[in-house]
Structure formats: structure tokens, C-alpha cells
Motif scaffolding. Structure first.
Motif, PDB file in Angstrom:
ATOM      1  N   PHE A  56       0.829  -1.217   0.000  1.00 40.65           N
ATOM      2  CA  PHE A  56       0.000   0.000   0.000  1.00 40.65           C
ATOM      3  C   PHE A  56       0.864   1.268   0.000  1.00 40.65           C
ATOM      4  O   PHE A  56       0.493   2.269  -0.624  1.00 40.65           O
ATOM      5  N   GLY A  57       2.002   1.231   0.681  1.00 41.23           N
ATOM      6  CA  GLY A  57       2.882   2.395   0.674  1.00 41.23           C
ATOM      7  C   GLY A  57       3.442   2.690  -0.709  1.00 41.23           C
ATOM      8  O   GLY A  57       3.481   3.852  -1.142  1.00 41.23           O
ATOM      9  N   MET A  58       3.841   1.633  -1.419  1.00 43.55           N
ATOM     10  CA  MET A  58       4.382   1.839  -2.764  1.00 43.55           C
ATOM     11  C   MET A  58       3.288   2.227  -3.754  1.00 43.55           C
ATOM     12  O   MET A  58       3.518   3.031  -4.665  1.00 43.55           O
ATOM     13  N   LEU A  59       2.101   1.668  -3.594  1.00 44.07           N
ATOM     14  CA  LEU A  59       0.990   2.075  -4.458  1.00 44.07           C
ATOM     15  C   LEU A  59       0.695   3.558  -4.300  1.00 44.07           C
ATOM     16  O   LEU A  59       0.518   4.285  -5.288  1.00 44.07           O
ATOM     17  N   ALA A  60       0.646   4.009  -3.043  1.00 45.24           N
ATOM     18  CA  ALA A  60       0.350   5.428  -2.788  1.00 45.24           C
ATOM     19  C   ALA A  60       1.454   6.332  -3.321  1.00 45.24           C
ATOM     20  O   ALA A  60       1.187   7.372  -3.934  1.00 45.24           O
ATOM     21  N   GLY A  61       2.717   5.944  -3.113  1.00 43.57           N
ATOM     22  CA  GLY A  61       3.814   6.789  -3.544  1.00 43.57           C
ATOM     23  C   GLY A  61       4.087   6.747  -5.029  1.00 43.57           C
ATOM     24  O   GLY A  61       4.527   7.743  -5.618  1.00 43.57           O
ATOM     25  N   PHE A  62       3.810   5.614  -5.666  1.00 39.77           N
ATOM     26  CA  PHE A  62       4.117   5.465  -7.089  1.00 39.77           C
ATOM     27  C   PHE A  62       3.039   6.091  -7.978  1.00 39.77           C
ATOM     28  O   PHE A  62       3.341   6.835  -8.908  1.00 39.77           O
ATOM     29  N   TYR A  63       1.778   5.783  -7.676  1.00 37.57           N
ATOM     30  CA  TYR A  63       0.694   6.269  -8.535  1.00 37.57           C
ATOM     31  C   TYR A  63       0.220   7.665  -8.138  1.00 37.57           C
ATOM     32  O   TYR A  63      -0.269   8.420  -8.982  1.00 37.57           O
ATOM     33  N   GLN A  64       0.317   7.980  -6.822  1.00 37.65           N
ATOM     34  CA  GLN A  64      -0.090   9.289  -6.313  1.00 37.65           C
ATOM     35  C   GLN A  64      -1.560   9.564  -6.686  1.00 37.65           C
ATOM     36  O   GLN A  64      -2.343   8.642  -6.826  1.00 37.65           O
ATOM     37  N   GLY A  65      -1.947  10.816  -6.837  1.00 37.97           N
ATOM     38  CA  GLY A  65      -3.322  11.135  -7.244  1.00 37.97           C
ATOM     39  C   GLY A  65      -4.364  10.564  -6.314  1.00 37.97           C
ATOM     40  O   GLY A  65      -4.193  10.552  -5.080  1.00 37.97           O
ATOM     41  N   TRP A  66      -5.465  10.062  -6.875  1.00 41.50           N
ATOM     42  CA  TRP A  66      -6.576   9.555  -6.064  1.00 41.50           C
ATOM     43  C   TRP A  66      -6.196   8.283  -5.312  1.00 41.50           C
ATOM     44  O   TRP A  66      -6.729   8.015  -4.230  1.00 41.50           O
ATOM     45  N   ASP A 118      -3.272   7.666  -3.938  1.00 39.27           N
ATOM     46  CA  ASP A 118      -2.585   8.158  -2.743  1.00 39.27           C
ATOM     47  C   ASP A 118      -3.579   8.712  -1.734  1.00 39.27           C
ATOM     48  O   ASP A 118      -3.463   8.470  -0.524  1.00 39.27           O
ATOM     49  N   GLN A 119      -4.584   9.441  -2.213  1.00 40.36           N
ATOM     50  CA  GLN A 119      -5.576  10.035  -1.322  1.00 40.36           C
ATOM     51  C   GLN A 119      -6.366   8.969  -0.570  1.00 40.36           C
ATOM     52  O   GLN A 119      -6.567   9.060   0.646  1.00 40.36           O
ATOM     53  N   VAL A 120      -6.793   7.936  -1.277  1.00 41.91           N
ATOM     54  CA  VAL A 120      -7.594   6.878  -0.644  1.00 41.91           C
ATOM     55  C   VAL A 120      -6.761   6.131   0.393  1.00 41.91           C
ATOM     56  O   VAL A 120      -7.189   5.926   1.547  1.00 41.91           O
ATOM     57  N   ILE A 121      -5.569   5.697   0.001  1.00 39.80           N
ATOM     58  CA  ILE A 121      -4.726   4.918   0.918  1.00 39.80           C
ATOM     59  C   ILE A 121      -4.302   5.766   2.110  1.00 39.80           C
ATOM     60  O   ILE A 121      -4.293   5.293   3.258  1.00 39.80           O
ATOM     61  N   SER A 122      -3.973   7.027   1.872  1.00 38.96           N
ATOM     62  CA  SER A 122      -3.553   7.907   2.966  1.00 38.96           C
ATOM     63  C   SER A 122      -4.682   8.132   3.962  1.00 38.96           C
ATOM     64  O   SER A 122      -4.454   8.184   5.173  1.00 38.96           O
ATOM     65  N   ARG A 123      -5.922   8.275   3.469  1.00 40.78           N
ATOM     66  CA  ARG A 123      -7.049   8.467   4.384  1.00 40.78           C
ATOM     67  C   ARG A 123      -7.310   7.200   5.206  1.00 40.78           C
ATOM     68  O   ARG A 123      -7.662   7.290   6.383  1.00 40.78           O
ATOM     69  N   VAL A 124      -7.136   6.021   4.605  1.00 40.08           N
ATOM     70  CA  VAL A 124      -7.295   4.770   5.355  1.00 40.08           C
ATOM     71  C   VAL A 124      -6.216   4.683   6.434  1.00 40.08           C
ATOM     72  O   VAL A 124      -6.491   4.290   7.581  1.00 40.08           O
ATOM     73  N   MET A 125      -4.978   5.058   6.091  1.00 41.28           N
ATOM     74  CA  MET A 125      -3.895   5.038   7.079  1.00 41.28           C
ATOM     75  C   MET A 125      -4.188   6.009   8.223  1.00 41.28           C
ATOM     76  O   MET A 125      -4.010   5.668   9.398  1.00 41.28           O
ATOM     77  N   GLY A 167      -1.155  -2.344  12.572  1.00 39.27           N
ATOM     78  CA  GLY A 167       0.272  -2.090  12.496  1.00 39.27           C
ATOM     79  C   GLY A 167       0.785  -1.641  11.141  1.00 39.27           C
ATOM     80  O   GLY A 167       1.785  -0.911  11.071  1.00 39.27           O
ATOM     81  N   TRP A 168       0.122  -2.053  10.055  1.00 42.55           N
ATOM     82  CA  TRP A 168       0.688  -1.768   8.733  1.00 42.55           C
ATOM     83  C   TRP A 168       0.732  -0.287   8.362  1.00 42.55           C
ATOM     84  O   TRP A 168       1.641   0.126   7.608  1.00 42.55           O
ATOM     85  N   PRO A 169      -0.179   0.580   8.825  1.00 38.35           N
ATOM     86  CA  PRO A 169      -0.105   1.982   8.383  1.00 38.35           C
ATOM     87  C   PRO A 169       1.198   2.688   8.753  1.00 38.35           C
ATOM     88  O   PRO A 169       1.641   3.577   8.025  1.00 38.35           O
ATOM     89  N   TYR A 170       1.830   2.311   9.871  1.00 40.66           N
ATOM     90  CA  TYR A 170       3.054   2.982  10.289  1.00 40.66           C
ATOM     91  C   TYR A 170       4.196   2.695   9.309  1.00 40.66           C
ATOM     92  O   TYR A 170       4.969   3.602   8.952  1.00 40.66           O
ATOM     93  N   LEU A 171       4.288   1.447   8.855  1.00 45.73           N
ATOM     94  CA  LEU A 171       5.298   1.110   7.857  1.00 45.73           C
ATOM     95  C   LEU A 171       4.925   1.698   6.500  1.00 45.73           C
ATOM     96  O   LEU A 171       5.795   2.200   5.768  1.00 45.73           O
ATOM     97  N   ALA A 172       3.647   1.637   6.165  1.00 48.96           N
ATOM     98  CA  ALA A 172       3.206   2.149   4.862  1.00 48.96           C
ATOM     99  C   ALA A 172       3.486   3.636   4.718  1.00 48.96           C
ATOM    100  O   ALA A 172       3.828   4.106   3.625  1.00 48.96           O
ATOM    101  N   ARG A 173       3.368   4.381   5.799  1.00 55.99           N
ATOM    102  CA  ARG A 173       3.630   5.821   5.722  1.00 55.99           C
ATOM    103  C   ARG A 173       5.102   6.092   5.397  1.00 55.99           C
ATOM    104  O   ARG A 173       5.414   6.990   4.605  1.00 55.99           O
ATOM    105  N   VAL A 174       6.003   5.319   6.000  1.00 59.65           N
ATOM    106  CA  VAL A 174       7.429   5.483   5.705  1.00 59.65           C
ATOM    107  C   VAL A 174       7.725   5.079   4.264  1.00 59.65           C
ATOM    108  O   VAL A 174       8.447   5.776   3.537  1.00 59.65           O
ATOM    109  N   VAL A 175       7.176   3.948   3.824  1.00 61.90           N
ATOM    110  CA  VAL A 175       7.396   3.476   2.456  1.00 61.90           C
ATOM    111  C   VAL A 175       6.836   4.468   1.447  1.00 61.90           C
ATOM    112  O   VAL A 175       7.469   4.754   0.423  1.00 61.90           O
ATOM    113  N   ARG A 176       5.674   5.024   1.732  1.00 58.71           N
ATOM    114  CA  ARG A 176       5.078   6.016   0.833  1.00 58.71           C
ATOM    115  C   ARG A 176       5.995   7.226   0.680  1.00 58.71           C
ATOM    116  O   ARG A 176       6.238   7.714  -0.434  1.00 58.71           O
ATOM    117  N   GLY A 177       6.503   7.742   1.799  1.00 54.68           N
ATOM    118  CA  GLY A 177       7.364   8.913   1.750  1.00 54.68           C
ATOM    119  C   GLY A 177       8.636   8.659   0.964  1.00 54.68           C
ATOM    120  O   GLY A 177       9.060   9.505   0.155  1.00 54.68           O
TER     121      GLY A 177
END
Length: 318
Positions: free
Chosen positions: A135-145, A147-154, A190-200
Motif C-alpha cells: 500500500f505504501g508503494m501504491l500510494a507513492g508510485f501512482y499518487q493522485g486519487w 494516494d488520497q484513498v490509501i492515505s485516508r485509510v492510514m 500495524g501496517w499503516p506505520y510502515l506504509a507511511r514510511v514506504v510512501r514517503g
């Protein structure tokens, strides 16, 4: 005049370990840990505990006492079930003593409890890492909507007081397959904390020159993700997963202590500490043994993770 053809070794170039050639991340970490006494001691203790967990059936076969086997002769029923002998019944028959009232062997329950703790913590770490990376790589790679959906879930999951909701969720679920439920519940929070770092980090890497060059050369999305971006996340993932394991061991022990984690008769360190509450005054060893194993295991994993982080940070800076 002819010149000699370069030898095969010359064509191969310098080897790792020769002067001027940087060692691989794995060798650098291993070398640094071997020269750090705290990391070496932590590693030695963890190896010992893991061997005890793996060899739990062999250990109980050698001692002759299973984790759920009662030994009425080891406790004094006239005194309310206090273990016979000094220090909670520690002796040649029971190396770590016995539990009050029922006489179950503490060593057997410690080694099987280590199995449960490591199995749940490692499984939760694997699942958390998988979800966080995807999920972190999906949000960071595709960005746009995306990223918005995954970031709001996190943000939604990170806003919850996770321990309270873990207790509420596990209390409402059936007791069957409790270990699997613990892994799922811990991973969900637990996964959102890692996903946020991976996204950044993915947001930073996706615009780097080497990724742009690979994209311009016609590389597919899979090649960009798995060959260009993911290898550059390796050090961060190693550090975060190493530091996640002690946290999840502590979480499992805390939930079992509160009665919503691993349920009897399955052994658990947190469950043993909870059972020892009423016996502090008459049998302090019943609390001290599982408490010491839990403390040293979490401490060793934390020290090891901290040293790995320091080595990887130094390697990235050099």
C-alpha cells in the motif's frame, strides 16, 4: 608489439572485501554487530531462546514434563498449593520450578510460550511488512486519487487507540484459532506505520534520475517497482521489521496478560505473568522467570534493531 590479454580475474574487476571496494549491506551489518558487545550478547540470547522454542518437544522429552502436565507431588496442598522446596520448586526435577497449585513445569511452559510469542510476532511482522510495502508503494508510485484513498485509510487506522480496540475486538471474537486472530488484528493496526514510511520514500525515489532514465528506456511498471524502487527501500525495511518484532512480542504478552490474547491451556509468557499476580508474596519466582524471559527478549531485539539502524544509517551517509 602485442599486449597480453587481460586475465579473467582482471576482467571480473575488484572483488568485495578488497581495499577501496565497499562491503555489501549484509556484511557491513554482520561485521559491525560482531564488534559490538551489546549486539553480540543480544544475538546470543536470542539464538538461545529461538533454539529453546524450536527444540521445545525435545526439551520436554528430556525433562519428562510437558507444558500441561500436572505434578501434584511438586506442590504442598496443605499450604494452598505452594511449590515444595526453595525458589518456587527449582531443582533437578524442575529446573525453573513449578506453577503453584497444579505443579506444571515452568521450563516446559517457557519454551512452548517462546514458540507462541515468536510465531505470532514474526507472522504479524511478515503480514504487516507485506501490507505496508504494497500500500505504501501504491500510494507513492501512482499518487493522485490512489494516494488520497490509501492515505485516508492510514490516517483512519492510526487515529484509533489501537490497544483499546484490539482488546474490544478480541473480546468479541470466539476463542478458537486465537493465534491467527492475534496476527490479523495486530497487522490491521500495524501496517499503516510502515506504509507511511514506504510512501514517503517512494515519493522521493519515483522522481530520481535513475527511475526517470529507466522509464524513458521503456521499462515496465513492474520493472520500475521491483528493480529500481524496491531495492532502495531494503535498508529501511530491515530496520523497521527488526524493530517491529519486539513490539509485537510485547503486544501479544500484554493482550494475553489481560485475558484476550492466547487462551489456556496454550502457554504464553503474558498469561503466565498474569497467573502469577496472586502469588507474588509466597512464590516470586513464578513471576520472575517468565518476566525475565520477556524482558530480556524484548530488550535484546530492541538493542539489535537499534544497532542495525545505526549501521545502515552510517552506510547510507558514507
Amino acid at each position: 608489439m602485442t599486449t597480453a590479454a587481460p586475465s579473467r580475474d582482471a576482467k571480473a574487476g575488484p572483488k568485495a572485501g578488497t581495499p577501496g571496494v565497499p562491503a555489501s549491506a549484509g556484511r557491513r551489518i554482520a561485521g559491525a554487530l560482531l564488534h559490538d558487545w551489546a549486539a553480540a550478547l543480544s544475538t546470543a540470547f536470542l539464538v538461545l531462546v529461538i533454539l529453546m522454542a524450536v527444540c521445545a518437544p525435545l526439551i520436554t522429552a528430556l525433562t519428562g514434563h510437558g507444558p500441561n502436565e500436572f505434578d501434584p507431588a511438586a506442590v504442598n496442598t496443605d499450604l494452598g498449593g505452594v511449590p515444595r522446596g526453595s525458589f518456587g520448586g527449582i531443582g533437578a526435577e524442575h529446573l525453573f520450578g513449578v506453577e503453584p497449585q497444579n505443579g506444571r513445569d515452568v521450563l516446559a511452559r517457557i519454551v512452548y510460550g517462546a514458540r507462541v510469542s515468536f510465531l505470532i510476532a514474526i507472522s504479524a511482522t511478515v503480514l504487516t511488512t507485506l501490507l505496508g510495502v504494497v500500500f505504501g508503494m501504491l500510494a507513492g508510485f501512482y499518487q493522485g486519487w490512489v494516494d488520497q484513498v490509501i492515505s485516508r485509510v492510514m490516517d483512519f487506522l492510526m487515529a484509533f487507540p489501537s490497544l483499546i480496540f484490539m482488546i474490544a475486538i478480541l473480546s468479541s471474537l470466539p476463542s478458537g484459532n486465537r493465534s491467527i486472530l492475534l496476527v490479523v488484528v495486530i497487522s490491521v493496526f500495524g501496517w499503516p506505520y510502515l506504509a507511511r514510511v514506504v510512501r514517503g520514500q517512494t515519493l522521493t525515489l519515483v522522481n530520481r534520475e535513475f527511475v526517470e532514465a529507466a522509464r524513458a528506456s521503456g521499462a515496465s511498471t513492474g520493472a520500475l517497482v521491483f528493480k529500481e524502487i524496491l531495492p532502495n527501500l531494503r535498508n529501511s525495511l530491515i530496520v523497521m521489521t527488526t524493530l517491529s518484532v519486539p513490539g509485537y512480542i510485547g503486544t501479544e504478552a500484554g493482550l494475553s496478560f489481560l485475558g484476550v490474547g492466547v487462551t489456556p491451556p496454550t502457554p504464553s509468557w503474558g498469561q503466565m505473568i498474569s497467573s502469577s499476580v496472586g502469588w507474588y508474596a509466597v512464590d516470586p519466582m513464578y513471576f520472575a522467570v517468565p518476566g525475565l524471559f520477556l524482558f530480556l527478549t524484548v530488550l535484546s531485539l530492541t538493542v539489535l534493531g537499534d544497532r542495525i539502524r545505526a549501521v545502515t544509517d552510517a552506510g547510507e551517509a558514507s
